[in-house]
Design a protein around this motif. Structure first.
Motif, short mmCIF file in Angstrom:
data_model
loop_
_atom_site.label_atom_id
_atom_site.label_comp_id
_atom_site.label_asym_id
_atom_site.label_seq_id
_atom_site.Cartn_x
_atom_site.Cartn_y
_atom_site.Cartn_z
N LEU A 194 125.44 -29.04 42.73
CA LEU A 194 126.31 -29.25 41.58
C LEU A 194 127.01 -27.96 41.19
O LEU A 194 128.21 -27.95 40.90
N ARG A 195 126.28 -26.86 41.17
CA ARG A 195 126.88 -25.58 40.79
C ARG A 195 128.02 -25.20 41.73
O ARG A 195 129.11 -24.81 41.29
N ASP A 196 127.79 -25.29 43.03
CA ASP A 196 128.83 -24.93 44.00
C ASP A 196 130.05 -25.84 43.84
O ASP A 196 131.19 -25.39 43.95
N ALA A 197 129.81 -27.12 43.59
CA ALA A 197 130.93 -28.06 43.43
C ALA A 197 131.70 -27.79 42.15
O ALA A 197 132.94 -27.98 42.12
N GLN A 198 131.05 -27.36 41.09
CA GLN A 198 131.76 -27.02 39.86
C GLN A 198 132.59 -25.75 40.05
O GLN A 198 133.72 -25.66 39.54
N ILE A 199 132.06 -24.78 40.75
CA ILE A 199 132.84 -23.57 41.04
C ILE A 199 134.04 -23.92 41.90
O ILE A 199 135.15 -23.41 41.69
#
Length: 398
Positions: A149-154
């Motif tokens: 999720l973090r990588d996709a939000q970035i």
């Protein structure tokens, strides 16, 4: 509502199998294959006089007396969906969906506690339990479905900023700047001067702290105010972005939004609007009614064509349009996974009914994006004709 009408309705549903236990103790299986969930009617619906305007109140007062649901929320949502019915069975569908929302899988309805007045000011501690550490509360961008999720939000922040074709020392306004990571990244990586606008005191304080810790006070600021109160005589921006805020504008203020963008944006300036959309706006379905009452009071989701039709009125020219529908379904899946891990903690702090409602909101929205035509779009448009942009949009996807 007669038993015959219920039977006709259930026979029309084309889904995996499900079981209905009627008030007269008859048990009937519908759909295809073995039952995946069970609907139990505890009382004859003919005992209740249902008027369209009083439907929500009826369910609020009598849900535990009328209906019980047992099964997985995914199967139930897939069977009934959230699309508006146009036939005579609309009322029974709305009753079932509202009951699912209240009971949320075979749990007796608790008495309604005092409603939380604000969505975003429930507390940073609450949102941090199930958002990623960037605290980005909008659709992520999955280049790979297995991304964290973090990588996709970035990636979503990167994707959004690339579209704006930012240049050093340009002025960027973020309307509805959330917890501030977009404006921070824009300043760090593109050297632009950023202003964020929010109405949430929790987000405002968190963003102020983030800016200070990053040492970017000279390039980034955040204001606790309504974007309509910005003074266009003193402030002008080269680029304006808004991600996940437009749904709160309200139908009566759609054109006011674009009018204000027109006044704040320089000639040839670019604006990106990231918002949930509908294929068409009709009488609201039960899930939308439920969301407005418990999660997003006053919210309005516009038609895509409604937005596109407004643009020319303010000399805006649509340059790029992209659907991120399945990206939002995946985002909501991730949020729900995180939320489920902290369900007990959330229940202890806010109560069982609150915990169930927010779980249903996250899971129900994921299903709606997959099945109902609900979408999320990014619209990139210029004020006046901009002939200085790259000839293709390859620069966005590099």
């Amino acid at each position: 509502m007669s038993k015959a009408e219920c039977e006709l309705y259930f026979k029309k549903i084309d889904s995996k199998g499900f079981r209905v236990k009627y008030w007269d103790e008859e048990v009937v299986d519908y759909g295809k294959g073995e039952p995946n969930f069970t609907i139990t009617f505890k009382k004859d619906l003919a005992d209740f006089s249902i008027k369209e305007g009083d439907l929500t109140e009826l369910i609020e007062d009598n849900a535990e007396e009328i209906i019980d649901i047992d099964g997985k929320i995914d199967d139930i949502c897939a069977a009934f969906g959230f699309n508006q019915e146009t036939d005579t069975f609309k009322t029974i569908k709305r009753q079932i969906l509202l009951s699912i929302a209240e009971l949320l899988i075979n749990v007796r309805k608790e008495r309604q506690k005092k409603e939380v007045q604000s969505h975003y000011d429930l507390g940073n501690d609450f949102f941090s339990l199930w958002l990623d550490d960037t605290m980005t509360y909008s659709c992520a961008y999955f280049k790979d479905p297995n991304m964290s999720l973090r990588d996709a939000q970035i990636e979503k922040i990167n994707h959004t900023l690339k579209k704006l074709d930012l240049k050093k020392d340009e002025r960027l306004l973020d309307i509805g700047s959330g917890w501030g990571h977009l404006i921070l990244k824009a300043a760090q990586e593109y050297g632009v001067k950023c202003m964020g606008i929010t109405l949430s005191e929790e987000q405002f304080r968190a963003t102020k702290d983030l800016i200070k810790r990053s040492g970017l006070e000279d390039r980034v600021e955040v204001r606790l105010m309504n974007y309509l109160d910005l003074d266009e005589n003193k402030l002008q921006f080269d680029k304006i972005v808004s991600v996940g805020m437009f749904e709160h504008v309200g139908k009566e203020n759609l054109e006011k939004y674009f009018e204000k963008i027109n006044k704040l944006l320089v000639d040839k300036g670019l604006s990106l609007l990231h918002t949930i959309t509908l294929p068409e706006v009709s009488e609201e379905d039960s899930f939308s009614i439920w969301l407005k009452k418990y999660i997003f009071p006053g919210g309005y989701i516009p038609e895509l064509r409604e937005l596109v039709s407004i643009l020319p009125k303010y000399d805006f020219h649509l340059m790029h349009l992209e659907s991120l529908r399945m990206n939002y379904a995946l985002t909501l899946d991730k949020w729900y996974e995180n939320y489920s891990l902290h369900a007990k903690e959330i229940e202890e702090k806010f109560g069982r009914q609150f915990m169930r409602r927010w779980g249903f909101y996250l899971k129900g929205c994921a299903n709606a994006f997959r099945t109902s035509g609900l979408d999320v779009h990014q619209l990139l448009f210029s004020k006046g004709l901009n002939n200085d942009m790259p000839l293709t949009f390859e620069y966005i996807y590099k």
